[in-house]
Motif scaffolding. Structure first.
Motif, PDB file in Angstrom:
ATOM      1  N   ARG A 225      64.659  47.579  43.143  1.00 46.51           N
ATOM      2  CA  ARG A 225      64.761  46.494  41.968  1.00 46.51           C
ATOM      3  C   ARG A 225      63.469  45.827  42.306  1.00 46.51           C
ATOM      4  O   ARG A 225      63.352  45.300  43.555  1.00 46.51           O
ATOM      5  N   TYR A 226      62.851  45.326  41.251  1.00 46.10           N
ATOM      6  CA  TYR A 226      61.521  44.681  41.449  1.00 46.10           C
ATOM      7  C   TYR A 226      61.700  43.547  40.631  1.00 46.10           C
ATOM      8  O   TYR A 226      62.319  43.189  39.860  1.00 46.10           O
ATOM      9  N   GLY A 227      60.774  42.468  41.453  1.00 46.90           N
ATOM     10  CA  GLY A 227      60.748  41.132  40.732  1.00 46.90           C
ATOM     11  C   GLY A 227      59.529  40.944  39.856  1.00 46.90           C
ATOM     12  O   GLY A 227      58.495  41.916  39.902  1.00 46.90           O
ATOM     13  N   GLY A 228      59.330  39.692  39.189  1.00 49.03           N
ATOM     14  CA  GLY A 228      57.980  39.391  38.411  1.00 49.03           C
ATOM     15  C   GLY A 228      56.980  39.592  39.225  1.00 49.03           C
ATOM     16  O   GLY A 228      55.746  39.853  38.786  1.00 49.03           O
ATOM     17  N   ALA A 229      56.862  39.133  40.588  1.00 50.30           N
ATOM     18  CA  ALA A 229      55.974  39.105  41.573  1.00 50.30           C
ATOM     19  C   ALA A 229      55.287  40.595  41.596  1.00 50.30           C
ATOM     20  O   ALA A 229      54.023  40.728  41.790  1.00 50.30           O
ATOM     21  N   ASP A 230      56.110  41.584  41.530  1.00 47.06           N
ATOM     22  CA  ASP A 230      55.756  42.755  41.658  1.00 47.06           C
ATOM     23  C   ASP A 230      54.617  43.390  40.440  1.00 47.06           C
ATOM     24  O   ASP A 230      53.935  43.969  40.916  1.00 47.06           O
ATOM     25  N   LEU A 231      54.895  42.893  39.303  1.00 54.60           N
ATOM     26  CA  LEU A 231      54.012  42.972  38.261  1.00 54.60           C
ATOM     27  C   LEU A 231      52.557  42.382  38.649  1.00 54.60           C
ATOM     28  O   LEU A 231      51.872  43.092  38.212  1.00 54.60           O
ATOM     29  N   ARG A 232      52.687  41.287  39.124  1.00 52.19           N
ATOM     30  CA  ARG A 232      51.395  40.724  39.699  1.00 52.19           C
ATOM     31  C   ARG A 232      50.836  41.504  40.504  1.00 52.19           C
ATOM     32  O   ARG A 232      49.580  41.698  40.441  1.00 52.19           O
ATOM     33  N   ARG A 233      51.227  41.867  41.565  1.00 53.08           N
ATOM     34  CA  ARG A 233      50.899  42.648  42.517  1.00 53.08           C
ATOM     35  C   ARG A 233      50.250  43.961  42.056  1.00 53.08           C
ATOM     36  O   ARG A 233      49.155  44.120  42.619  1.00 53.08           O
ATOM     37  N   LEU A 234      51.008  44.676  41.323  1.00 55.23           N
ATOM     38  CA  LEU A 234      50.465  45.902  40.723  1.00 55.23           C
ATOM     39  C   LEU A 234      49.424  45.804  39.758  1.00 55.23           C
ATOM     40  O   LEU A 234      48.258  46.516  39.883  1.00 55.23           O
ATOM     41  N   SER A 235      49.276  44.642  38.870  1.00 55.54           N
ATOM     42  CA  SER A 235      48.306  44.282  37.992  1.00 55.54           C
ATOM     43  C   SER A 235      46.894  44.049  38.964  1.00 55.54           C
ATOM     44  O   SER A 235      45.902  44.559  38.746  1.00 55.54           O
ATOM     45  N   PHE A 236      47.131  43.279  40.046  1.00 56.95           N
ATOM     46  CA  PHE A 236      46.006  42.924  40.848  1.00 56.95           C
ATOM     47  C   PHE A 236      45.518  44.299  41.345  1.00 56.95           C
ATOM     48  O   PHE A 236      44.169  44.406  41.605  1.00 56.95           O
TER      49      PHE A 236
END
Length: 150
Positions: A42-53
């Motif tokens: 399970r991933y959080g919203g911060a993981d979206l940012r990390r992957l985008s970065f």
């Protein structure tokens, strides 16, 4: 996003990455999912940012290990704050600025060489009679900032 977090499929749909790519990024510490009671990621919203970065930084030519090193400075137990991102951006920006300077120097140096075409004129920054630059170390020493000997 549900209170239980994003599934790996949800994250893939949001980022455009394949599930296998997300797992690859996970092995390199870019994202660190939690596991639910059934053992599913399970991933959080911060993981979206990390992957985008990570995706953007890789497109700019930064190696994954360096990207992971920057992201390691972000908290694992909570979503990063603006201050957290500002802190890591300072270090990352220094690398970007260094790359820009190297690219500008390379462009400026190559313009003169491409213009003459012979690479042997005394005024050319690549001029290296008797391989004098080798005494300064490996690589294209003059393009890396070393000055030719008089």
């Amino acid at each position: 996003m549900s209170r239980q977090g994003l599934t790996i499929g949800d994250l893939a749909a949001r980022t455009g990455l394949a599930v296998s790519a997300i797992r690859f990024y996970e092995t390199h510490g870019i994202v660190r999912p939690l596991r639910n009671q059934g053992g599913h990621r399970r991933y959080g919203g911060a993981d979206l940012r990390r992957l985008s970065f990570a995706m953007i930084a890789q497109r700019l030519g930064f190696p994954l290990a360096e990207i992971a090193g920057h992201l390691a400075a972000l908290p694992a137990d909570r979503a990063p704050t603006r201050k957290d991102w500002e802190r890591i951006s300072k270090g990352f920006r220094a690398g970007i600025d260094a790359r820009i300077a190297q690219l500008q120097a390379l462009g400026d140096t190559l313009d003169g060489c491409i213009g003459c075409g012979c690479l042997s004129l005394d005024r050319c920054t690549l001029y290296n009679a008797e391989d004098r630059a080798a005494r300064k170390g490996q690589g294209p020493r003059y393009l890396m900032g070393d000055e030719p000997e008089a």
